[in-house]
Design an enzyme around this catalytic site. Structure first.
Site, PDB file in Angstrom:
ATOM      1  N   LYS A 127       0.822  -1.225   0.000  1.00  8.78           N
ATOM      2  CA  LYS A 127       0.000   0.000   0.000  1.00  8.78           C
ATOM      3  C   LYS A 127       0.851   1.267   0.000  1.00  8.78           C
ATOM      4  O   LYS A 127       0.611   2.182  -0.797  1.00  8.78           O
ATOM      5  CB  LYS A 127      -0.920  -0.041   1.227  1.00  8.78           C
ATOM      6  CG  LYS A 127      -1.941   1.076   1.287  1.00  8.78           C
ATOM      7  CD  LYS A 127      -2.941   0.833   2.387  1.00  8.78           C
ATOM      8  CE  LYS A 127      -2.376   0.860   3.781  1.00  8.78           C
ATOM      9  NZ  LYS A 127      -1.718  -0.334   4.267  1.00  8.78           N
ATOM     10  N   THR A 186       4.056   1.501  -0.808  1.00  9.04           N
ATOM     11  CA  THR A 186       4.817   1.485  -2.060  1.00  9.04           C
ATOM     12  C   THR A 186       3.963   2.017  -3.211  1.00  9.04           C
ATOM     13  O   THR A 186       4.430   2.823  -4.039  1.00  9.04           O
ATOM     14  CB  THR A 186       5.284   0.049  -2.373  1.00  9.04           C
ATOM     15  OG1 THR A 186       6.091  -0.413  -1.279  1.00  9.04           O
ATOM     16  CG2 THR A 186       6.077  -0.006  -3.662  1.00  9.04           C
ATOM     17  N   ARG A 228       2.467   8.320   6.834  1.00  9.05           N
ATOM     18  CA  ARG A 228       2.784   8.178   8.260  1.00  9.05           C
ATOM     19  C   ARG A 228       4.274   7.918   8.471  1.00  9.05           C
ATOM     20  O   ARG A 228       4.959   7.403   7.594  1.00  9.05           O
ATOM     21  CB  ARG A 228       1.998   7.009   8.876  1.00  9.05           C
ATOM     22  CG  ARG A 228       0.514   7.255   8.997  1.00  9.05           C
ATOM     23  CD  ARG A 228      -0.194   6.011   9.489  1.00  9.05           C
ATOM     24  NE  ARG A 228      -0.051   4.902   8.542  1.00  9.05           N
ATOM     25  CZ  ARG A 228      -0.257   3.628   8.836  1.00  9.05           C
ATOM     26  NH1 ARG A 228      -0.588   3.283  10.066  1.00  9.05           N
ATOM     27  NH2 ARG A 228      -0.124   2.692   7.922  1.00  9.05           N
ATOM     28  N   LYS A 248       7.616  -6.570  10.667  1.00  6.52           N
ATOM     29  CA  LYS A 248       6.877  -5.980   9.552  1.00  6.52           C
ATOM     30  C   LYS A 248       7.763  -5.115   8.655  1.00  6.52           C
ATOM     31  O   LYS A 248       7.557  -5.025   7.459  1.00  6.52           O
ATOM     32  CB  LYS A 248       5.718  -5.144  10.098  1.00  6.52           C
ATOM     33  CG  LYS A 248       4.847  -4.509   9.011  1.00  6.52           C
ATOM     34  CD  LYS A 248       3.673  -3.780   9.628  1.00  6.52           C
ATOM     35  CE  LYS A 248       2.849  -3.082   8.567  1.00  6.52           C
ATOM     36  NZ  LYS A 248       3.540  -1.917   7.985  1.00  6.52           N
ATOM     37  N   ALA A 290      -3.088   1.107  12.633  1.00  8.69           N
ATOM     38  CA  ALA A 290      -4.512   1.032  12.300  1.00  8.69           C
ATOM     39  C   ALA A 290      -5.215  -0.138  12.974  1.00  8.69           C
ATOM     40  O   ALA A 290      -6.437  -0.159  13.019  1.00  8.69           O
ATOM     41  CB  ALA A 290      -4.695   0.941  10.792  1.00  8.69           C
ATOM     42  N   PHE A 348      -3.212  -0.835   7.078  1.00 11.74           N
ATOM     43  CA  PHE A 348      -3.788  -2.170   6.922  1.00 11.74           C
ATOM     44  C   PHE A 348      -4.943  -2.168   5.915  1.00 11.74           C
ATOM     45  O   PHE A 348      -4.973  -1.353   5.004  1.00 11.74           O
ATOM     46  CB  PHE A 348      -4.180  -2.750   8.283  1.00 11.74           C
ATOM     47  CG  PHE A 348      -2.999  -3.015   9.170  1.00 11.74           C
ATOM     48  CD1 PHE A 348      -1.927  -3.774   8.709  1.00 11.74           C
ATOM     49  CD2 PHE A 348      -2.935  -2.511  10.460  1.00 11.74           C
ATOM     50  CE1 PHE A 348      -0.816  -4.023   9.519  1.00 11.74           C
ATOM     51  CE2 PHE A 348      -1.837  -2.758  11.275  1.00 11.74           C
ATOM     52  CZ  PHE A 348      -0.771  -3.509  10.804  1.00 11.74           C
ATOM     53  N   PHE A 381       3.277  -8.943  -9.702  1.00 13.37           N
ATOM     54  CA  PHE A 381       4.443  -9.795  -9.497  1.00 13.37           C
ATOM     55  C   PHE A 381       4.768 -10.503 -10.817  1.00 13.37           C
ATOM     56  O   PHE A 381       3.887 -10.720 -11.660  1.00 13.37           O
ATOM     57  CB  PHE A 381       4.178 -10.838  -8.406  1.00 13.37           C
ATOM     58  CG  PHE A 381       4.247 -10.287  -7.004  1.00 13.37           C
ATOM     59  CD1 PHE A 381       5.289 -10.647  -6.159  1.00 13.37           C
ATOM     60  CD2 PHE A 381       3.275  -9.416  -6.521  1.00 13.37           C
ATOM     61  CE1 PHE A 381       5.363 -10.153  -4.868  1.00 13.37           C
ATOM     62  CE2 PHE A 381       3.337  -8.923  -5.238  1.00 13.37           C
ATOM     63  CZ  PHE A 381       4.389  -9.284  -4.392  1.00 13.37           C
ATOM     64  N   TRP A 407       7.060  -0.959  -7.814  1.00 19.85           N
ATOM     65  CA  TRP A 407       8.175  -1.533  -7.051  1.00 19.85           C
ATOM     66  C   TRP A 407       9.373  -1.761  -7.971  1.00 19.85           C
ATOM     67  O   TRP A 407      10.511  -1.457  -7.619  1.00 19.85           O
ATOM     68  CB  TRP A 407       7.744  -2.852  -6.399  1.00 19.85           C
ATOM     69  CG  TRP A 407       8.791  -3.448  -5.518  1.00 19.85           C
ATOM     70  CD1 TRP A 407       8.998  -3.224  -4.194  1.00 19.85           C
ATOM     71  CD2 TRP A 407       9.814  -4.397  -5.923  1.00 19.85           C
ATOM     72  NE1 TRP A 407      10.074  -3.954  -3.738  1.00 19.85           N
ATOM     73  CE2 TRP A 407      10.592  -4.674  -4.777  1.00 19.85           C
ATOM     74  CE3 TRP A 407      10.129  -5.022  -7.132  1.00 19.85           C
ATOM     75  CZ2 TRP A 407      11.670  -5.567  -4.805  1.00 19.85           C
ATOM     76  CZ3 TRP A 407      11.218  -5.902  -7.173  1.00 19.85           C
ATOM     77  CH2 TRP A 407      11.967  -6.160  -6.017  1.00 19.85           C
TER      78      TRP A 407
END
Length: 556
Positions: free
Chosen positions: A71, A73, A94, A105, A273, A301, A381, A409
């Site tokens: 998210k 990224t 954030r 994480k 979150a 999230f 991907f 990405w």
């Protein structure tokens, strides 16, 4: 393949003054933290007040899985893509917590070629905002215990102290502790607790406050304990507000850094979150709306947590409204929701995709309940097949959602062009009819049950005896008109992390209720969610180091 930190360290950043110029800020508008970081001054923010707002794009996602979604990224890559299209865009993100950085994480600087930099600084200390929040929180705790030590003039019931100490680290042994052991002068012996800084009410207040006056007003309302008559004792009663505000004076100014491609990013505040409201600061988002024709922000999230709280808490409190929502998904994550083990996600499996896409379907339905147009993006991907991509695209378009692949990405802004064009198309052709899910006037239970049934899909809500008592107390104190901040697992629409996909006919249990009166919401804790996480067996800290030249390694 380069790691995220190797990619970030391979880029020569622009001076932050050059980045600021792209959105009309001069060096005089900044308070510099070296060459590549700055805070936006209060004077600069005040000058922006009369400028019109740009469009607001919220980036959210399906429920997170071990397969990854991306998210943040995607948010960063979208901003870079707008830059390539000649659009004046501004990110509002954030700040990362040290807990996930050293835990499992990771940080919050994005990934691959869609990152904000300097990523080491952002992930480690940054401009000291979190330290200021931790200090303000713990000053209040110290003043509370000091008042008890010196005769307890406020008649605080030491069995009903509700405000917790905090630190920005995953440290499970601090969840439940005993303080005040030792001599008489060492304090009153009592049970105490810690939460992680990002779950502190001070963090929530910090992110929702609009200026210093509002900050101090919110700080004054924090309920720290109850007295022997059951009446609330506040930070104002302890005469702590001024000193706390002094610690937060510089922290509340939004921070500016840049993307890998030199686009501006305002990064400020960082509540989780799953255990807090999961959005960056109101000041940062409002600044991005004034500084960019398009402001891009994200909420933590899945949409059942971050987006719901963004809409029902942040938008309600700040008077802002999203013009478009981007829901991020991956084919791998959807197949995981369909029951495919993590080590088999690279294989084409349309049957599992059909089973798992119901998770995305529920999030689409939920965002539509707020009247906000949707773009679904697949974070692509290499193992995704054409048949799988087409299935997801058809599924989304059948539900009146614009759709785009994202390859940010791997390709940075260039990989987000298609997504940026779809977002622009949505902004130009579909009007947002934003509204919150529930009115202020509903009771606390009605609000909880509205979220549980409408957003999660629960059939019933159960309440512990302690939660029942606290709902009554909050109602008696006149706090029932506040919105509800649900604290639950991020891994499922339910309160059981093992229930993937789109569970049905399930019940949730509200274990705990407590007021965050300064933040302006009621927290409802579901299931076994905790406000102080623990480190995994092999924390990410094992791999982080500094070489002889001071270069950080192993940070993702």
């Amino acid at each position: 393949m380069k790691s995220d930190i190797e990619i970030a360290q391979s880029v020569t950043p622009l001076k932050i003054t050059e980045v600021a110029e792209k959105i009309g800020l001069s060096e005089d508008d900044l308070e510099l933290y070296g060459k590549y970081k700055a805070k936006i001054s209060d004077e600069a923010l005040k000058k922006l007040e009369d400028k019109p707002d740009g469009k607001l794009v919220l980036v959210t996602a399906i429920n997170p899985t071990p397969a990854g979604e991306g998210k943040t990224t995607t948010s960063i890559g979208l901003a870079e893509a707008f830059g390539k299209l000649g659009k004046k865009a501004c990110l509002a993100l954030r700040e990362p917590s040290l807990g996930p950085c050293f835990g499992i994480k990771g940080g919050a600087a994005g990934g691959g070629y869609a990152q904000v930099i300097p990523m080491e600084d952002l992930n480690l200390h940054f401009t000291g905002d979190f330290h200021a929040i931790t200090s303000a929180n713990n000053l209040l705790c110290a003043m509370l215990d000091n008042s008890i030590q010196h005769g307890n003039p406020l008649r605080i019931d030491t069995r009903q102290i509700v405000f917790k100490r905090c630190m920005d680290m995953n440290d499970r042994v601090l969840r439940n502790i005993v303080v005040g052991l030792g001599a008489k002068g060492d304090g009153f012996v009592r049970e105490d607790h810690f939460c992680i800084t990002v779950a502190s009410e001070i963090m929530a207040i910090f992110c929702l406050a609009t200026d210093m006056k509002d900050l101090k007003d919110r700080l004054s309302k924090i309920i720290v304990a109850y007295d022997l008559d059951g009446k609330p004792v506040t930070a104002k009663d302890l005469k702590a507000v001024g000193a706390m505000a002094a610690l937060l004076k510089d922290a509340i100014k939004p921070n500016m850094i840049q993307t890998l491609e030199g686009n501006p990013a305002i990064v400020h505040g960082g509540p989780f979150a799953n255990i807090a409201h999961g959005c960056n600061s109101v000041k940062a988002t409002k600044a991005a709306l004034k500084l960019g024709d398009i402001a891009i922000t994200e909420a933590g999230f899945g949409a059942d947590l971050g987006a719901e709280k963004f809409m029902d808490i942040k938008c309600r409190k700040a008077g802002i409204a999203p013009d478009c929502a981007v829901i991020v998904a991956t084919i791998r994550a959807l197949k995981y929701n369909g029951g495919v083990p993590k080590d088999e996600l690279s294989e084409e499996n349309l049957d599992a995709l059909k089973k798992g896409i119901v998770n995305l379907e529920k999030h689409i339905e939920n965002i539509k309940k707020y009247g906000v147009p949707i773009v679904v993006t697949l974070n692509r991907f290499l193992t995704d097949t054409d048949a799988e991509i087409k299935f997801v695209e058809d599924f989304c378009r059948e539900r009146d959602c614009d759709f785009a692949l994202s390859e940010v990405w791997a390709k940075g802004g260039e990989g987000g062009i298609d997504l940026a064009k779809e977002v622009l198309h949505t902004l130009e052709t579909k009007k947002s009819d934003f509204h919150v899910l529930y009115p202020d006037e509903l009771s606390i239970k009605e609000k909880i049950e509205t979220i549980a049934k409408e957003i999660y899909g629960a059939s019933k809500v159960n309440y512990s005896p302690a939660a029942e008592r606290e709902i009554k107390r909050c109602t008696d104190m006149g706090l029932a008109n506040l919105p509800v901040c649900m604290a639950k697992t991020q891994y499922s629409l339910s309160d059981d992390p093992k229930k993937l996909g789109r569970p049905t006919d399930f019940e949730i249990t509200v274990r705990e209720i407590y007021p965050s009166a300064g933040a302006g919401f009621i927290v409802a804790t579901l299931g076994s969610i905790m406000t102080m996480p623990g480190l995994p067996k092999e924390p990410a800290a094992f791999n982080i180091d500094v070489d002889d030249d001071g270069r950080i390694t192993g940070l993702f």
